[in-house]
Design a protein around this motif. Structure first.
Motif, short mmCIF file in Angstrom:
data_model
loop_
_atom_site.label_atom_id
_atom_site.label_comp_id
_atom_site.label_asym_id
_atom_site.label_seq_id
_atom_site.Cartn_x
_atom_site.Cartn_y
_atom_site.Cartn_z
N SER A 5 38.41 38.07 31.23
CA SER A 5 37.23 37.63 31.87
C SER A 5 37.51 36.00 33.06
N ALA A 6 36.46 36.01 33.83
CA ALA A 6 37.14 35.09 34.20
C ALA A 6 35.78 33.95 33.37
N GLY A 7 35.38 34.31 32.39
CA GLY A 7 35.10 32.50 30.88
C GLY A 7 34.23 32.53 31.20
N GLY A 8 33.28 33.71 31.06
CA GLY A 8 32.11 32.86 31.07
C GLY A 8 31.80 34.61 30.69
N SER A 9 30.45 35.30 30.15
CA SER A 9 29.70 36.18 29.65
C SER A 9 29.64 37.39 30.39
N ARG A 12 35.16 41.86 34.21
CA ARG A 12 36.14 41.28 33.95
C ARG A 12 36.81 42.03 34.82
N ILE A 13 37.77 41.66 35.73
CA ILE A 13 38.82 42.77 36.60
C ILE A 13 39.16 43.94 35.42
N ASP A 84 34.03 45.50 35.59
CA ASP A 84 33.27 46.74 35.04
C ASP A 84 32.05 45.86 35.19
N ASP A 85 31.31 44.94 35.80
CA ASP A 85 30.70 44.07 36.05
C ASP A 85 30.47 43.09 37.35
N LEU A 86 29.74 43.94 38.45
CA LEU A 86 29.85 42.97 39.03
C LEU A 86 28.54 41.50 39.11
N ALA A 87 27.50 42.37 38.56
CA ALA A 87 26.79 40.90 39.20
C ALA A 87 27.11 40.34 38.29
N GLY A 88 27.41 40.41 36.82
CA GLY A 88 28.31 39.37 35.63
C GLY A 88 28.90 38.38 36.54
N LEU A 124 35.94 41.86 45.28
CA LEU A 124 35.70 42.83 44.29
C LEU A 124 34.87 44.36 44.21
N TRP A 125 34.96 44.78 43.70
CA TRP A 125 34.75 46.35 43.51
C TRP A 125 33.85 46.58 42.33
#
Length: 133
Positions: A5-9, A12-13, A84-88, A124-125
């Motif tokens: 995770s990038a560290g938030g909610s 993730r890559i 898996d969740d670009l917006a997040g 990011l895709w």
């Protein structure tokens, strides 16, 4: 291939989406990958990942005759990472002060771009399962 995770909610890559770089003759490079390595697809050499839970996941090797798609990156290539969740994920990056260069929805996937500290462009895709190439 699990990511972190990038560290938030947010998202993730989940893996490598592809490698994009400039070559003198994109058609010849694509033919070499097809004829020598047996890799081909609508957008260039594709590697399918049968062990992924997502339907029809793949990574892409993409050759460009100029570096306009890679710009404003200065590394001569671009890295494409699956999320898996670009917006997040983008929301988390923005909260960290990361400059997002742009975003797009191409139907088969959603994209966002940023630069790493060395000037390499990162794409990011988020793949959309029901509209694959």
């Amino acid at each position: 291939m699990a990511g972190h995770s990038a560290g938030g909610s947010g998202g993730r890559i989940t893996g490598l989406g592809g490698i994009f770089y400039r070559v003198k003759d994109p058609a010849a490079s694509r033919a070499w990958y097809r004829e020598v390595l047996g890799l081909d697809g609508e957008y260039g050499p594709q590697l399918a990942w049968a062990d992924e839970p997502r339907a029809h996941p793949y990574s892409l090797i993409s050759h460009f005759g100029d570096d306009s798609y890679i710009q404003p990156g200065t590394g001569g290539f671009m890295i494409n990472l699956r999320v898996d969740d670009l917006a997040g994920f983008v929301a988390d990056l923005r909260a960290k002060g990361v400059d997002i260069l742009g975003e797009a929805d191409e139907g088969y996937g959603r994209f966002a771009w940023l630069l790493d500290p060395d000037g390499v462009k990162i794409e990011l895709w988020e793949q959309v399962e029901d509209r694959l190439p």
